[in-house]
Motif scaffolding. Structure first.
Motif, PDB file in Angstrom:
ATOM      1  N   ARG A  52       4.105 -12.360   8.167  1.00 45.14           N
ATOM      2  CA  ARG A  52       3.065 -11.972   8.992  1.00 45.14           C
ATOM      3  C   ARG A  52       1.699 -11.973   8.410  1.00 45.14           C
ATOM      4  O   ARG A  52       1.472 -11.573   7.339  1.00 45.14           O
ATOM      5  N   SER A  53       0.609 -12.069   9.007  1.00 44.23           N
ATOM      6  CA  SER A  53      -0.903 -12.424   8.920  1.00 44.23           C
ATOM      7  C   SER A  53      -1.811 -11.725   9.694  1.00 44.23           C
ATOM      8  O   SER A  53      -1.506 -11.834  11.034  1.00 44.23           O
ATOM      9  N   GLU A  54      -2.741 -11.381   9.421  1.00 46.24           N
ATOM     10  CA  GLU A  54      -3.858 -10.806  10.528  1.00 46.24           C
ATOM     11  C   GLU A  54      -5.289 -10.865   9.777  1.00 46.24           C
ATOM     12  O   GLU A  54      -5.331 -10.610   8.274  1.00 46.24           O
ATOM     13  N   VAL A  55      -6.184 -10.921  10.427  1.00 42.46           N
ATOM     14  CA  VAL A  55      -7.609 -11.036   9.715  1.00 42.46           C
ATOM     15  C   VAL A  55      -8.157  -9.851  10.609  1.00 42.46           C
ATOM     16  O   VAL A  55      -8.342  -9.795  11.737  1.00 42.46           O
ATOM     17  N   VAL A  56      -8.814  -8.873   9.773  1.00 41.01           N
ATOM     18  CA  VAL A  56      -9.670  -7.566  10.145  1.00 41.01           C
ATOM     19  C   VAL A  56     -10.962  -7.722   9.722  1.00 41.01           C
ATOM     20  O   VAL A  56     -11.054  -7.913   8.606  1.00 41.01           O
ATOM     21  N   ALA A  57     -11.794  -7.481  10.589  1.00 38.96           N
ATOM     22  CA  ALA A  57     -13.161  -7.227  10.448  1.00 38.96           C
ATOM     23  C   ALA A  57     -13.494  -5.989  10.231  1.00 38.96           C
ATOM     24  O   ALA A  57     -13.253  -5.123  10.973  1.00 38.96           O
ATOM     25  N   HIS A  58     -14.458  -5.737   9.075  1.00 38.01           N
ATOM     26  CA  HIS A  58     -14.927  -4.366   8.790  1.00 38.01           C
ATOM     27  C   HIS A  58     -16.390  -4.782   8.936  1.00 38.01           C
ATOM     28  O   HIS A  58     -16.996  -5.540   8.544  1.00 38.01           O
ATOM     29  N   GLN A  59     -17.094  -3.386   8.658  1.00 33.20           N
ATOM     30  CA  GLN A  59     -18.684  -3.427   8.497  1.00 33.20           C
ATOM     31  C   GLN A  59     -18.985  -4.003   7.196  1.00 33.20           C
ATOM     32  O   GLN A  59     -20.068  -4.869   7.046  1.00 33.20           O
ATOM     33  N   GLN A  60     -18.191  -3.819   6.027  1.00 33.89           N
ATOM     34  CA  GLN A  60     -18.609  -4.269   4.935  1.00 33.89           C
ATOM     35  C   GLN A  60     -18.156  -5.830   4.683  1.00 33.89           C
ATOM     36  O   GLN A  60     -18.708  -6.339   3.901  1.00 33.89           O
ATOM     37  N   GLY A  61     -17.153  -6.296   5.555  1.00 31.21           N
ATOM     38  CA  GLY A  61     -16.604  -7.573   5.204  1.00 31.21           C
ATOM     39  C   GLY A  61     -15.228  -7.691   5.727  1.00 31.21           C
ATOM     40  O   GLY A  61     -15.098  -7.152   7.143  1.00 31.21           O
ATOM     41  N   ILE A  62     -14.413  -8.926   5.560  1.00 25.83           N
ATOM     42  CA  ILE A  62     -13.228  -9.224   6.046  1.00 25.83           C
ATOM     43  C   ILE A  62     -12.119  -9.115   5.158  1.00 25.83           C
ATOM     44  O   ILE A  62     -12.154  -9.298   4.187  1.00 25.83           O
ATOM     45  N   GLU A  63     -11.032  -8.514   6.028  1.00 26.43           N
ATOM     46  CA  GLU A  63      -9.748  -8.331   5.129  1.00 26.43           C
ATOM     47  C   GLU A  63      -8.805  -9.604   5.604  1.00 26.43           C
ATOM     48  O   GLU A  63      -8.631  -9.745   6.876  1.00 26.43           O
ATOM     49  N   ILE A  64      -8.100 -10.344   4.878  1.00 33.78           N
ATOM     50  CA  ILE A  64      -7.082 -11.101   5.264  1.00 33.78           C
ATOM     51  C   ILE A  64      -5.831 -10.413   4.750  1.00 33.78           C
ATOM     52  O   ILE A  64      -5.652 -10.248   3.619  1.00 33.78           O
ATOM     53  N   ARG A  65      -5.275  -9.988   5.667  1.00 32.74           N
ATOM     54  CA  ARG A  65      -3.710  -9.182   5.394  1.00 32.74           C
ATOM     55  C   ARG A  65      -2.564  -9.980   5.709  1.00 32.74           C
ATOM     56  O   ARG A  65      -2.357 -10.756   6.644  1.00 32.74           O
ATOM     57  N   HIS A  66      -1.901  -9.843   4.531  1.00 29.50           N
ATOM     58  CA  HIS A  66      -0.457 -10.711   4.421  1.00 29.50           C
ATOM     59  C   HIS A  66       0.637  -9.797   4.167  1.00 29.50           C
ATOM     60  O   HIS A  66       0.457  -8.832   3.487  1.00 29.50           O
ATOM     61  N   TRP A  67       1.869 -10.002   4.845  1.00 32.91           N
ATOM     62  CA  TRP A  67       3.163  -9.406   4.517  1.00 32.91           C
ATOM     63  C   TRP A  67       4.057 -10.348   3.785  1.00 32.91           C
ATOM     64  O   TRP A  67       4.298 -11.194   4.746  1.00 32.91           O
ATOM     65  N   ILE A  68       4.611 -10.111   2.944  1.00 34.56           N
ATOM     66  CA  ILE A  68       5.631 -10.898   2.544  1.00 34.56           C
ATOM     67  C   ILE A  68       6.932 -10.183   2.106  1.00 34.56           C
ATOM     68  O   ILE A  68       6.987  -9.023   1.896  1.00 34.56           O
ATOM     69  N   SER A  69       8.242 -10.772   1.603  1.00 37.14           N
ATOM     70  CA  SER A  69       9.166  -9.985   1.530  1.00 37.14           C
ATOM     71  C   SER A  69       9.293  -9.241   0.094  1.00 37.14           C
ATOM     72  O   SER A  69       8.452  -9.463  -0.825  1.00 37.14           O
ATOM     73  N   PRO A  70      10.127  -8.271   0.063  1.00 41.90           N
ATOM     74  CA  PRO A  70      10.226  -7.575  -1.092  1.00 41.90           C
ATOM     75  C   PRO A  70      10.405  -8.367  -2.157  1.00 41.90           C
ATOM     76  O   PRO A  70       9.801  -7.879  -3.529  1.00 41.90           O
ATOM     77  N   ALA A  71      11.224  -9.260  -2.320  1.00 44.63           N
ATOM     78  CA  ALA A  71      11.379 -10.211  -3.569  1.00 44.63           C
ATOM     79  C   ALA A  71      10.072 -10.804  -4.136  1.00 44.63           C
ATOM     80  O   ALA A  71       9.795 -10.768  -5.227  1.00 44.63           O
ATOM     81  N   LYS A  72       9.542 -11.500  -3.329  1.00 44.30           N
ATOM     82  CA  LYS A  72       8.198 -11.988  -3.355  1.00 44.30           C
ATOM     83  C   LYS A  72       7.095 -10.969  -3.836  1.00 44.30           C
ATOM     84  O   LYS A  72       6.220 -11.292  -4.740  1.00 44.30           O
ATOM     85  N   ALA A  73       7.266  -9.815  -3.242  1.00 38.93           N
ATOM     86  CA  ALA A  73       6.228  -8.748  -3.713  1.00 38.93           C
ATOM     87  C   ALA A  73       6.502  -8.380  -5.256  1.00 38.93           C
ATOM     88  O   ALA A  73       5.413  -8.047  -5.896  1.00 38.93           O
ATOM     89  N   GLN A  74       7.756  -8.481  -5.633  1.00 39.06           N
ATOM     90  CA  GLN A  74       7.881  -8.223  -6.966  1.00 39.06           C
ATOM     91  C   GLN A  74       7.373  -9.236  -7.945  1.00 39.06           C
ATOM     92  O   GLN A  74       6.643  -8.994  -8.903  1.00 39.06           O
TER      93      GLN A  74
END
Length: 266
Positions: free
Chosen positions: A74-96
């Motif tokens: 899953r992915s999302e792009v979130v705007a903040h006052q200071q800038g932008i976050e690109i948020r990704h979610w990956i599987s636990p195996a890939k997270a390791q």
């Protein structure tokens, strides 16, 4: 659908040719963009805020955190006052794998902010640069033109950037070259520190982004002249720090984007 952010800004620099006149120019936008994976910030990069989800996925692949886009759940792009976050979610195996890879990752050399892990750090306040230095427009044009002959490594490779210290009364004091524009400036600042050489005019053969303005402000350069166009964030930072920012500096003239009072004869 990905959120649309502005990628261009219209500014009115003072164009200096045979005479000085205001004119309209579009400059690229840059924003601090944090790449976040499973809640962990991997990097904060100054980037053009377009195709951001592609940017984030490409970063994960090129850093060997995932093997393909299919590994990104899953992915999302979130705007903040200071800038932008690109948020990704990956599987636990890939997270390791990500955590193991993160311990080995070196700082980005292209458009990254090495060691920066938050949007707030990327947009830090700068010390004001105060200086009575003034230069003649014609002398500045000549200094930019003369720099080419001093780029020894670039003469052989045609593939490196230069950062140079020039003074209207002393000429070119120091020149440093590197494949990375940030590295070239760091080398110059280091040479100034070790030789006890005070700042003057910073000449750059690269484009000017906010991170170069930040480095120049900390080194107390009152004037920057670059051969390319600055970004909108760079112009704002230079204005705030009291730095005279000159761009599109060529043999036949240049454009002044902030604090024009230090440039005489135009």
């Amino acid at each position: 659908m990905e959120t649309a952010f502005p990628v261009l800004h219209d500014v009115r620099p003072l164009r200096v040719r045979e005479q000085a006149e205001l004119h309209q120019r579009a400059v690229p936008e840059e924003q601090p963009v944090a790449i976040v994976c499973n809640g962990t910030t991997l990097a904060v990069m100054m980037a053009t805020p377009a195709d951001l989800e592609d940017f984030g996925v490409g970063y994960l692949i090129s850093e060997a955190i995932v093997d393909s886009s299919a590994d990104v759940e899953r992915s999302e792009v979130v705007a903040h006052q200071q800038g932008i976050e690109i948020r990704h979610w990956i599987s636990p195996a890939k997270a390791q794998r990500m955590l193991a890879r993160r311990r080995q990752m070196v700082g980005p050399t292209g458009c990254g902010l090495c060691g920066i892990e938050s949007l707030e750090q990327a947009m830090r306040d700068l010390p004001p640069v105060r200086s009575s230095l003034r230069v003649q427009a014609a002398a500045l044009r000549q200094a930019v033109a003369d720099l080419r002959a001093l780029q020894v490594l670039n003469a052989s490779t045609r593939g490196v950037h230069a950062a140079a210290l020039w003074h209207p009364e002393q000429g070119h004091r120091l020149v440093r070259e590197d494949v990375g524009r940030h590295n070239a400036l760091d080398k110059l600042i280091g040479a100034m520190a070790t030789t006890g050489t005070p700042p003057g005019v910073l000449l750059l053969t690269s484009r000017v982004s906010i991170d170069l303005i930040q480095k120049a402000a900390l080194a107390a350069f009152p004037i920057i002249a670059a051969i390319s166009v600055p970004t909108n964030r760079a112009i704002e930072a230079a204005e705030s720090a009291g730095i005279t920012l000159v761009g599109v500096a060529r043999d036949d003239g240049f454009e002044i984007f902030s604090h024009p009072g230090r440039i005489a004869g135009c």
